[in-house]
Write a protein that holds these residues in place. Structure first.
Motif, short mmCIF file in Angstrom:
data_model
loop_
_atom_site.label_atom_id
_atom_site.label_comp_id
_atom_site.label_asym_id
_atom_site.label_seq_id
_atom_site.Cartn_x
_atom_site.Cartn_y
_atom_site.Cartn_z
N TYR A 104 0.80 -1.22 0.00
CA TYR A 104 0.00 0.00 0.00
C TYR A 104 0.83 1.28 0.00
O TYR A 104 0.26 2.38 -0.04
CB TYR A 104 -0.96 0.00 1.19
CG TYR A 104 -2.20 -0.85 0.97
CD1 TYR A 104 -3.08 -0.56 -0.08
CD2 TYR A 104 -2.50 -1.92 1.80
CE1 TYR A 104 -4.23 -1.32 -0.28
CE2 TYR A 104 -3.65 -2.69 1.60
CZ TYR A 104 -4.51 -2.38 0.56
OH TYR A 104 -5.65 -3.12 0.35
N THR A 105 2.15 1.16 0.05
CA THR A 105 3.00 2.34 -0.05
C THR A 105 3.91 2.23 -1.27
O THR A 105 3.69 2.89 -2.28
CB THR A 105 3.84 2.56 1.23
OG1 THR A 105 4.69 1.43 1.48
CG2 THR A 105 2.94 2.79 2.43
N PHE A 114 -3.45 7.60 5.43
CA PHE A 114 -2.52 6.55 5.86
C PHE A 114 -2.52 6.41 7.38
O PHE A 114 -2.44 7.40 8.11
CB PHE A 114 -1.11 6.88 5.38
CG PHE A 114 -0.06 5.93 5.86
CD1 PHE A 114 0.18 4.74 5.19
CD2 PHE A 114 0.70 6.22 6.99
CE1 PHE A 114 1.15 3.86 5.64
CE2 PHE A 114 1.67 5.35 7.44
CZ PHE A 114 1.90 4.17 6.76
N GLY A 135 1.03 3.41 -3.46
CA GLY A 135 0.82 4.57 -2.61
C GLY A 135 0.44 5.83 -3.35
O GLY A 135 0.85 6.06 -4.49
#
Length: 294
Positions: free
Chosen positions: A173-174, A214, A178
């Protein structure tokens, strides 16, 4: 170079004990260089106004617009001068402990093969275009470079603690998918987005996905899918935020807390989430056959 299988259990005979191999840049064919040029031209045209400032700066300072597949030796010289990183060739996906060791020592592993011309839009395993065009420009940013080194060290610890699934979600997810909020608007920095023409548009312009603020623990509890566009994207405010979340957190008690909690299903929005964009999930519904295509 494109006929080999790139998912391996053991290193091939010509690989070192650390799984590295020569890039063999001189062996690339004219067609393989042309495939890179086609992908580069198509993708780089989409990125101004969509990719993060750090990514675009890295693309420029590393001279990736030079025609043909980049020579890792030349690329590493430029990277080393900027952030102390280098790019090393591997035959395909490497074991987790090998991957983390390289990353913790500022060595970015990249496949030395490139997809076939009939695979321009999708390839299951990461090739040199995904690895170099997608990842390497971000390594020219000092803060993001520090984040990836910290992630490598964290990965070594996660292996010891049996928490690799949770840490892998952070990478997904980054580093891979991201988004970052910049003064000019929402921008992409994850390699899985910047190296994909379709996901570049989807991640920023579609009404379908959720875009959420986040949060480290939240991200590490969240499922994801590998075979379609993402239904959740997580948005950071800066790369400093990402680095601080990694180096200032004691992950052992965090892993223990997460282990006692259920995984968060894809597309779920929690009451405590910071919602940047609440998605319609129309794309996922169409994929599941719940609504008809127009």
């Amino acid at each position: 170079m494109t006929d080999a299988t790139h998912v391996l259990d053991t290193p091939p005979a010509h690989a070192g004990v650390d799984w590295t191999i020569p890039q063999d840049w001189d062996r690339y064919t004219a067609q393989e260089h042309a495939t890179w040029d086609t992908l580069f031209a198509r993708q780089s045209a989409l990125l101004p106004g969509r990719a993060s400032e750090a990514y675009l700066r890295g693309l420029d300072v590393l001279r990736l617009s030079k025609p043909g597949i980049p020579d890792f030796a030349e690329l590493s010289d430029r990277l080393m001068a900027l952030t102390g990183w280098q790019v090393v060739a591997v035959p395909g996906l490497v074991p987790d402990d090998v991957f983390f060791d390289h990353m913790a020592n500022r060595r970015f592993v990249a496949g030395n093969f490139i997809r076939r011309p009939d695979q321009l839009d999708y390839i299951q395993e990461p090739d040199v275009f995904h690895d170099v065009f997608g990842h390497v420009p971000m390594l020219a940013d000092p803060v993001f470079a520090d984040y990836l080194e910290a992630y490598g060290r964290g990965g070594q610890r996660a292996l010891e603690l049996g928490a690799l699934k949770n840490l892998g979600r952070l990478y997904w997810y980054t580093v891979e998918f991201g988004l970052i909020q910049e003064p000019e608007g929402l921008r992409i920095y994850g390699s899985g987005i910047v190296s994909s023409a379709a996901e570049t548009r989807f991640a920023l312009e579609s009404d379908s996905p959720n875009r959420l603020g986040f949060d480290l623990a939240r991200v590490m509890r969240t499922d994801y899918r590998i075979d379609d566009f993402q239904q959740n994207y997580f948005v950071i405010s800066s790369f400093d935020e990402l680095l601080r979340a990694t180096v200032d957190t004691d992950f052992a008690p965090l892993y223990a807390t997460i282990a006692a909690e259920p995984d968060i299903p894809i597309a779920t929005i929690l009451p405590e989430d910071t919602v940047v964009t609440r998605g319609t999930q129309e794309h996922a519904a169409r994929r599941a056959g719940q609504i008809a295509h127009p």
